[in-house]
Design an enzyme around this catalytic site. Sequence first.
Site, PDB file in Angstrom:
ATOM      1  N   ARG A  17       0.853  -1.192   0.000  1.00  0.00           N
ATOM      2  CA  ARG A  17       0.000   0.000   0.000  1.00  0.00           C
ATOM      3  C   ARG A  17       0.889   1.242   0.000  1.00  0.00           C
ATOM      4  O   ARG A  17       2.050   1.182   0.428  1.00  0.00           O
ATOM      5  CB  ARG A  17      -0.876   0.022   1.270  1.00  0.00           C
ATOM      6  CG  ARG A  17      -1.861  -1.138   1.366  1.00  0.00           C
ATOM      7  CD  ARG A  17      -3.180  -0.844   0.717  1.00  0.00           C
ATOM      8  NE  ARG A  17      -3.802   0.342   1.303  1.00  0.00           N
ATOM      9  CZ  ARG A  17      -4.505   1.230   0.595  1.00  0.00           C
ATOM     10  NH1 ARG A  17      -4.664   1.087  -0.698  1.00  0.00           N
ATOM     11  NH2 ARG A  17      -5.062   2.272   1.189  1.00  0.00           N
ATOM     12  N   TYR A  22       6.017   5.335   0.424  1.00  0.00           N
ATOM     13  CA  TYR A  22       7.002   4.422   1.026  1.00  0.00           C
ATOM     14  C   TYR A  22       7.741   3.545   0.015  1.00  0.00           C
ATOM     15  O   TYR A  22       8.571   2.722   0.413  1.00  0.00           O
ATOM     16  CB  TYR A  22       6.306   3.540   2.078  1.00  0.00           C
ATOM     17  CG  TYR A  22       5.679   4.355   3.187  1.00  0.00           C
ATOM     18  CD1 TYR A  22       6.465   5.148   4.019  1.00  0.00           C
ATOM     19  CD2 TYR A  22       4.299   4.363   3.397  1.00  0.00           C
ATOM     20  CE1 TYR A  22       5.904   5.923   5.013  1.00  0.00           C
ATOM     21  CE2 TYR A  22       3.719   5.130   4.392  1.00  0.00           C
ATOM     22  CZ  TYR A  22       4.525   5.907   5.200  1.00  0.00           C
ATOM     23  OH  TYR A  22       3.972   6.674   6.190  1.00  0.00           O
ATOM     24  N   ALA A  77       5.039   4.896  13.517  1.00  0.00           N
ATOM     25  CA  ALA A  77       4.183   5.838  14.262  1.00  0.00           C
ATOM     26  C   ALA A  77       4.626   6.020  15.713  1.00  0.00           C
ATOM     27  O   ALA A  77       4.401   7.088  16.307  1.00  0.00           O
ATOM     28  CB  ALA A  77       2.738   5.359  14.205  1.00  0.00           C
ATOM     29  N   HIS A  80       6.567   9.146  17.154  1.00  0.00           N
ATOM     30  CA  HIS A  80       5.938  10.402  17.550  1.00  0.00           C
ATOM     31  C   HIS A  80       5.177  10.306  18.872  1.00  0.00           C
ATOM     32  O   HIS A  80       4.646  11.316  19.343  1.00  0.00           O
ATOM     33  CB  HIS A  80       4.976  10.861  16.443  1.00  0.00           C
ATOM     34  CG  HIS A  80       5.527  10.672  15.063  1.00  0.00           C
ATOM     35  ND1 HIS A  80       6.654  11.330  14.616  1.00  0.00           N
ATOM     36  CD2 HIS A  80       5.157   9.851  14.035  1.00  0.00           C
ATOM     37  CE1 HIS A  80       6.926  10.955  13.367  1.00  0.00           C
ATOM     38  NE2 HIS A  80       6.028  10.046  12.999  1.00  0.00           N
ATOM     39  N   GLU A  98      18.223   6.229  13.915  1.00  0.00           N
ATOM     40  CA  GLU A  98      16.786   6.318  13.579  1.00  0.00           C
ATOM     41  C   GLU A  98      16.651   6.581  12.079  1.00  0.00           C
ATOM     42  O   GLU A  98      17.329   7.467  11.544  1.00  0.00           O
ATOM     43  CB  GLU A  98      16.189   7.484  14.382  1.00  0.00           C
ATOM     44  CG  GLU A  98      14.754   7.797  14.091  1.00  0.00           C
ATOM     45  CD  GLU A  98      14.310   9.076  14.816  1.00  0.00           C
ATOM     46  OE1 GLU A  98      15.169   9.795  15.392  1.00  0.00           O
ATOM     47  OE2 GLU A  98      13.100   9.365  14.782  1.00  0.00           O
ATOM     48  N   ILE A 101      11.686   6.515   6.166  1.00  0.00           N
ATOM     49  CA  ILE A 101      11.668   6.388   4.707  1.00  0.00           C
ATOM     50  C   ILE A 101      11.216   7.708   4.074  1.00  0.00           C
ATOM     51  O   ILE A 101      11.816   8.195   3.124  1.00  0.00           O
ATOM     52  CB  ILE A 101      10.728   5.237   4.297  1.00  0.00           C
ATOM     53  CG1 ILE A 101      11.269   3.904   4.830  1.00  0.00           C
ATOM     54  CG2 ILE A 101      10.544   5.196   2.776  1.00  0.00           C
ATOM     55  CD1 ILE A 101      10.280   2.740   4.707  1.00  0.00           C
ATOM     56  N   SER A 102      10.150   8.270   4.602  1.00  0.00           N
ATOM     57  CA  SER A 102       9.591   9.516   4.045  1.00  0.00           C
ATOM     58  C   SER A 102      10.195  10.721   4.762  1.00  0.00           C
ATOM     59  O   SER A 102      10.810  10.592   5.833  1.00  0.00           O
ATOM     60  CB  SER A 102       8.062   9.514   4.209  1.00  0.00           C
ATOM     61  OG  SER A 102       7.709   9.566   5.581  1.00  0.00           O
ATOM     62  N   ARG A 111       3.917  14.555  12.748  1.00  0.00           N
ATOM     63  CA  ARG A 111       5.084  13.722  12.430  1.00  0.00           C
ATOM     64  C   ARG A 111       6.407  14.468  12.623  1.00  0.00           C
ATOM     65  O   ARG A 111       7.482  13.913  12.395  1.00  0.00           O
ATOM     66  CB  ARG A 111       5.006  13.215  10.981  1.00  0.00           C
ATOM     67  CG  ARG A 111       3.814  12.317  10.711  1.00  0.00           C
ATOM     68  CD  ARG A 111       3.875  11.713   9.319  1.00  0.00           C
ATOM     69  NE  ARG A 111       2.562  11.288   8.889  1.00  0.00           N
ATOM     70  CZ  ARG A 111       2.009  10.087   9.169  1.00  0.00           C
ATOM     71  NH1 ARG A 111       2.684   9.190   9.858  1.00  0.00           N
ATOM     72  NH2 ARG A 111       0.791   9.791   8.750  1.00  0.00           N
TER      73      ARG A 111
HETATM   74  O1  CA2 Z   1       8.673   7.604   6.924  1.00  0.00           O
HETATM   75  C1  CA2 Z   1       8.730   6.685   7.740  1.00  0.00           C
HETATM   76  O2  CA2 Z   1       9.539   5.767   7.640  1.00  0.00           O
HETATM   77  C2  CA2 Z   1       7.729   6.615   8.891  1.00  0.00           C
HETATM   78  O3  CA2 Z   1       8.436   6.159  10.038  1.00  0.00           O
HETATM   79  C3  CA2 Z   1       6.666   5.631   8.490  1.00  0.00           C
HETATM   80  C4  CA2 Z   1       5.510   5.528   9.473  1.00  0.00           C
HETATM   81  C5  CA2 Z   1       4.968   6.907   9.833  1.00  0.00           C
HETATM   82  O4  CA2 Z   1       4.004   6.793  10.875  1.00  0.00           O
HETATM   83  C6  CA2 Z   1       6.058   7.845  10.288  1.00  0.00           C
HETATM   84  O5  CA2 Z   1       5.482   9.118  10.553  1.00  0.00           O
HETATM   85  C7  CA2 Z   1       7.126   7.982   9.213  1.00  0.00           C
HETATM   86  C8  CA2 Z   1       4.368   4.693   8.896  1.00  0.00           C
HETATM   87  C9  CA2 Z   1       4.772   3.355   8.431  1.00  0.00           C
HETATM   88  C10 CA2 Z   1       3.609   2.757   7.695  1.00  0.00           C
HETATM   89  O6  CA2 Z   1       4.115   1.959   6.666  1.00  0.00           O
HETATM   90  C11 CA2 Z   1       3.295   1.645   5.632  1.00  0.00           C
HETATM   91  C12 CA2 Z   1       3.868   0.993   4.592  1.00  0.00           C
HETATM   92  C13 CA2 Z   1       3.092   0.665   3.500  1.00  0.00           C
HETATM   93  C14 CA2 Z   1       1.758   0.969   3.484  1.00  0.00           C
HETATM   94  C15 CA2 Z   1       1.183   1.614   4.544  1.00  0.00           C
HETATM   95  C16 CA2 Z   1       1.947   1.955   5.627  1.00  0.00           C
END
Ligand code: CA2
Length: 149
Positions: A17, A22, A77, A80, A98, A101-102, A111
Amino acid sequence: MQFLIINGPNLNMLGIREPSIYGSMTYDDLVTSCLGWCHDVGVDGECFQSNHEGAIVDRIQQAFFDKVDGIVMNPAAYTHTSVAILDALKATGIPTVEVHISDVHTREAFRHHSYVSLAAVKTIIGHGVQGYQEGITWLADYLRAQSKA
Ligand code: CA2
């Protein structure tokens, strides 16, 4: 040296997804890549993913007793929200990078703050899954420099 790569909630959904945020690499591919990147820099790697805060705290504590040298962690998540994960990192004192990805700083305001950053020796944000490779490489160099000092 032994490294533990920890991924937090929903990262098992990678590649399934939201590829625009991501990327398209699956979690299984990420594990294979991380183990390869550890091998490339001459360290043993192990990967752990959980959707549960307490399980992540337990795994960080176990890493202390297993004498793990370094952690590369995307707390997702819990970044945060989790004082419990921050406290576990502080309690064990394991050097931790730490990774996100985004680019969390260009996303929603909630965030922008990271509890985990308060314990991390480095934070890598917004470099996609390459951020894990950067984190593994940086941590290996950092720990080798520390052991010489
Ligand atoms: O950017 C990142 O790596 C995050 O740690 C990803 C978290 C988010 O809550 C942080 O704010 C930033 C979310 C991970 C969810 O991963 C998914 C991967 C594929 C589809 C849906 C969610």
